[in-house]
Design an enzyme around this catalytic site. Structure first.
Site, PDB file in Angstrom:
ATOM      1  N   GLU A 220      -0.409   3.846  -9.818  1.00 39.38           N
ATOM      2  CA  GLU A 220      -0.101   3.230  -8.531  1.00 39.38           C
ATOM      3  C   GLU A 220       1.050   3.987  -7.884  1.00 39.38           C
ATOM      4  O   GLU A 220       1.982   4.421  -8.570  1.00 39.38           O
ATOM      5  CB  GLU A 220       0.277   1.756  -8.759  1.00 39.38           C
ATOM      6  CG  GLU A 220       0.856   1.004  -7.577  1.00 39.38           C
ATOM      7  CD  GLU A 220      -0.095   0.861  -6.413  1.00 39.38           C
ATOM      8  OE1 GLU A 220      -0.312   1.881  -5.735  1.00 39.38           O
ATOM      9  OE2 GLU A 220      -0.584  -0.254  -6.164  1.00 39.38           O
ATOM     10  N   HIS A 221       0.966   4.191  -6.583  1.00 38.85           N
ATOM     11  CA  HIS A 221       2.102   4.759  -5.861  1.00 38.85           C
ATOM     12  C   HIS A 221       3.243   3.748  -5.837  1.00 38.85           C
ATOM     13  O   HIS A 221       3.031   2.571  -5.534  1.00 38.85           O
ATOM     14  CB  HIS A 221       1.707   5.088  -4.417  1.00 38.85           C
ATOM     15  CG  HIS A 221       0.786   6.254  -4.293  1.00 38.85           C
ATOM     16  ND1 HIS A 221      -0.297   6.265  -3.444  1.00 38.85           N
ATOM     17  CD2 HIS A 221       0.779   7.469  -4.907  1.00 38.85           C
ATOM     18  CE1 HIS A 221      -0.922   7.419  -3.523  1.00 38.85           C
ATOM     19  NE2 HIS A 221      -0.294   8.165  -4.422  1.00 38.85           N
TER      20      HIS A 221
ATOM     21  N   TYR B 186      -0.085  -0.736  -3.276  1.00 38.24           N
ATOM     22  CA  TYR B 186      -1.439  -1.292  -3.164  1.00 38.24           C
ATOM     23  C   TYR B 186      -2.495  -0.188  -3.106  1.00 38.24           C
ATOM     24  O   TYR B 186      -3.468  -0.268  -2.357  1.00 38.24           O
ATOM     25  CB  TYR B 186      -1.528  -2.241  -1.955  1.00 38.24           C
ATOM     26  CG  TYR B 186      -0.300  -3.115  -1.849  1.00 38.24           C
ATOM     27  CD1 TYR B 186       0.059  -3.966  -2.906  1.00 38.24           C
ATOM     28  CD2 TYR B 186       0.533  -3.065  -0.742  1.00 38.24           C
ATOM     29  CE1 TYR B 186       1.200  -4.757  -2.839  1.00 38.24           C
ATOM     30  CE2 TYR B 186       1.687  -3.843  -0.676  1.00 38.24           C
ATOM     31  CZ  TYR B 186       2.014  -4.679  -1.728  1.00 38.24           C
ATOM     32  OH  TYR B 186       3.155  -5.447  -1.665  1.00 38.24           O
ATOM     33  N   HIS B 187      -2.288   0.842  -3.962  1.00 35.91           N
ATOM     34  CA  HIS B 187      -3.232   1.947  -4.109  1.00 35.91           C
ATOM     35  C   HIS B 187      -3.621   2.118  -5.585  1.00 35.91           C
ATOM     36  O   HIS B 187      -3.528   3.219  -6.123  1.00 35.91           O
ATOM     37  CB  HIS B 187      -2.610   3.252  -3.611  1.00 35.91           C
ATOM     38  CG  HIS B 187      -2.131   3.220  -2.203  1.00 35.91           C
ATOM     39  ND1 HIS B 187      -1.077   4.006  -1.749  1.00 35.91           N
ATOM     40  CD2 HIS B 187      -2.544   2.511  -1.128  1.00 35.91           C
ATOM     41  CE1 HIS B 187      -0.875   3.779  -0.466  1.00 35.91           C
ATOM     42  NE2 HIS B 187      -1.751   2.871  -0.057  1.00 35.91           N
ATOM     43  N   PRO B 188      -4.056   1.067  -6.290  1.00 28.19           N
ATOM     44  CA  PRO B 188      -4.350   1.227  -7.718  1.00 28.19           C
ATOM     45  C   PRO B 188      -5.594   2.081  -7.941  1.00 28.19           C
ATOM     46  O   PRO B 188      -6.591   1.962  -7.227  1.00 28.19           O
ATOM     47  CB  PRO B 188      -4.569  -0.212  -8.191  1.00 28.19           C
ATOM     48  CG  PRO B 188      -5.047  -0.943  -6.971  1.00 28.19           C
ATOM     49  CD  PRO B 188      -4.311  -0.313  -5.821  1.00 28.19           C
TER      50      PRO B 188
END
Length: 530
Positions: free
Chosen positions: A290-291, A465-467
């Site tokens: 994740e970022h 919110y980039h999993p």
């Protein structure tokens, strides 16, 4: 097909182009045709609504004193593309070349570029890098601000080169954001790929139905079991059987959960939960990436998008949106961004800095546009060292999964985020921005003056919110799918969503997932036609 998110919409739209195929798409959420989803500036209401967002509660993070994060995941047709910040970012070409180096043949930049071009209708124009006739509209910003122009000039003065198109030939530097919009309205994957073709006789969409497991005949996937999304306890279930393929596109959180419920995962763990093992695949759920982000804000001299608010102004903005597709109501989460290497030894950008000429007040259960003269954005770490995993909470399909993610267990990640915060401040200190900056709010002047950025990072870091990565592709023992996206060890089952990425890409992930859906649909079509 399981999951009507970004990739699922692409696949269903593309496969149903063939009249010889019959496509059933099952989605746990409802429609994305709601003002909260369709109107860009209303997305804050969507992401805080359980109607549109699963809002998974992660496990306490030991690297941040037990902090519990909410991990957002779209809960409607279109998935994340129906509630996200609408930034259209392809990533860096080296991201994809690295996938190929890891053993994922066919996923290098030269191979995926045609799919990026195929998916998009780039409103500024088509060229050798950008598509002009695809189903998905991509536009330049439909709202303007002097603050944004000044910030971009300041970034250049800070040594960040300008890029004519960060989605084109040059993926490094600073530029205005491009947005997933069509005439100012949000362009979700559902709007692009499904709604225009919803009357196809061979396309069947069932909303508000939740898939509970994949059904097998031996080692071949034969269908799915599902129930109403509002089901509780031992509610009756239904089944659907596939003639050619079962495709999982439920996302990086829900797809590994569904595989584990279906008997594909770490065998001893599944046995302990009372789930018969079909394939011992310990990589399922692991490699979660994740970022990591840090929000920043500062007071400005001059108007922001929020400070102009008032009855007359609001009516003017509503008119501009409805008639021209322009103005405040079209705003994405950021208006400009820069991809930067904070150290010379880095081959590609390690930091994304975003900027917006407004400020969002984030509460426990809502987000609202501030009326104060505040602007800001976020810095994001593009390649985190941290890794997590998705595991079952119980064998009950209706229980949410466990999300284990020690976000800051790497000292190197913390150091790069500190560098990113300093870079964000450096940009605002340039002559081009001098007339606008009043004072820094978050982190405030004292944090910078007393060198408390390490503590600030630990206290304020958040998932962007980039999993990705929980069913990664490859050929090694830990890979869940092969580079053709077939689940290893079984037949007739594909995974096509963000979970297949071996590593994060440089920037927001939705455009990459669209590309994965495009290429994945070709891979499935080729396999079932053999």
């Amino acid at each position: 097909m399981v999951g009507g998110g970004t990739a699922g919409c692409v696949i269903a739209g593309r496969l149903s182009e063939d009249p010889a195929l019959s496509v059933l798409l099952i989605e746990a959420g409802g429609s994305d045709r709601h003002p909260f989803s369709r109107i860009p500036a209303a997305s804050g209401a969507a992401v805080y609504s359980p109607k549109f967002n699963w809002m998974y509660a992660a496990e306490p993070d030991p690297s941040r004193a037990g902090k519990v994060d909410s991990w957002w995941s779209g809960r409607c047709l279109g998935g994340g593309s129906a509630i996200n910040g609408m930034m259209f970012v392809r990533g860096h070409r080296d991201d994809y070349d690295h996938w190929a180096e890891l053993g994922c043949g066919g996923w290098d930049y030269t191979s995926v570029l045609p799919y990026f071009r195929r998916l998009e209708c780039n409103r500024p124009g088509e060229d050798e890098w950008r598509g002009g006739e695809g189903p998905h509209s991509v536009e330049d910003l439909n709202v303007d601000s002097a603050l944004t122009h000044a910030w971009i000039r300041a970034a250049r003065e800070a040594g960040i080169p300008g890029s004519h198109d960060l989605n084109g030939a040059n993926h490094e530097g600073v530029d205005f954001v491009q947005v997933a919009q069509r005439k100012g309205w949000r362009e979700s994957a559902a709007q692009a790929y499904l709604w225009p073709v919803r009357k196809r006789n061979n396309l069947h969409i069932r909303l508000k139905n939740r898939v509970t497991r994949v059904l097998f005949n031996g080692n071949r996937a034969r269908g799915i079991e599902f129930t109403r999304a509002d089901a509780v306890g031992n509610s009756p279930s239904d089944t659907a059987f596939a003639r050619a393929a079962v495709i999982l596109s439920a996302g990086a959180i829900a797809t590994p959960k569904l595989l584990q419920l279906s008997g594909i995962g770490d065998g001893p763990v599944l046995s302990g939960a009372g789930i018969p093992t079909i394939v011992h695949a310990p990589g399922v759920g692991r490699n979660l990436q994740e970022h990591t982000g840090i929000r920043y804000s500062f007071d400005v001299n001059g108007e922001t998008l929020g400070s102009r608010a008032g009855p007359v102004h609001n009516l003017v903005q509503l008119f501009r949106f409805l008639v021209k597709g322009k103005g405040l109501l079209t705003t994405p989460i950021a208006h400009a961004h820069a991809f930067v290497r904070t150290r010379e030894e880095f081959k590609t950008p390690n930091i994304q800095v975003t900027m917006a000429p407004f400020h969002i007040e984030i509460g426990a259960n809502n987000a609202a546009l501030s009326k104060e003269k505040i602007a800001g954005g976020a810095v994001g770490l593009m390649r985190t060292q941290s890794r997590g995993e998705i595991t079952l909470r119980s064998p009950d399909p209706l229980d949410p999964p466990r999300i284990h993610y020690p976000m800051l267990d790497s000292g190197e990640d913390i150091e790069q985020l500190i560098d990113a915060c300093r870079l964000a401040r450096k940009i605002t200190e340039q002559p081009a921005f001098a007339g606008y900056l009043a004072r820094w709010r978050h982190p405030d002047e004292e944090v910078f003056a007393t060198n408390q950025l390490r503590e600030f990072v630990k206290d304020t870091a958040f998932p962007m919110y980039h999993p990705v990565g929980t069913c990664r592709m490859g050929h090694d023992a830990g890979a869940v799918v092969d580079p053709d996206l077939k689940v290893r060890g079984v037949d007739g089952l594909w995974v096509i969503d963000a979970s297949i990425m071996p590593t994060l890409v440089t920037g927001n992930t939705n455009a990459t997932v669209l590309m994965i859906g495009e290429r994945g649909s070709d891979l499935v079509r080729s396999a079932i036609s053999e």
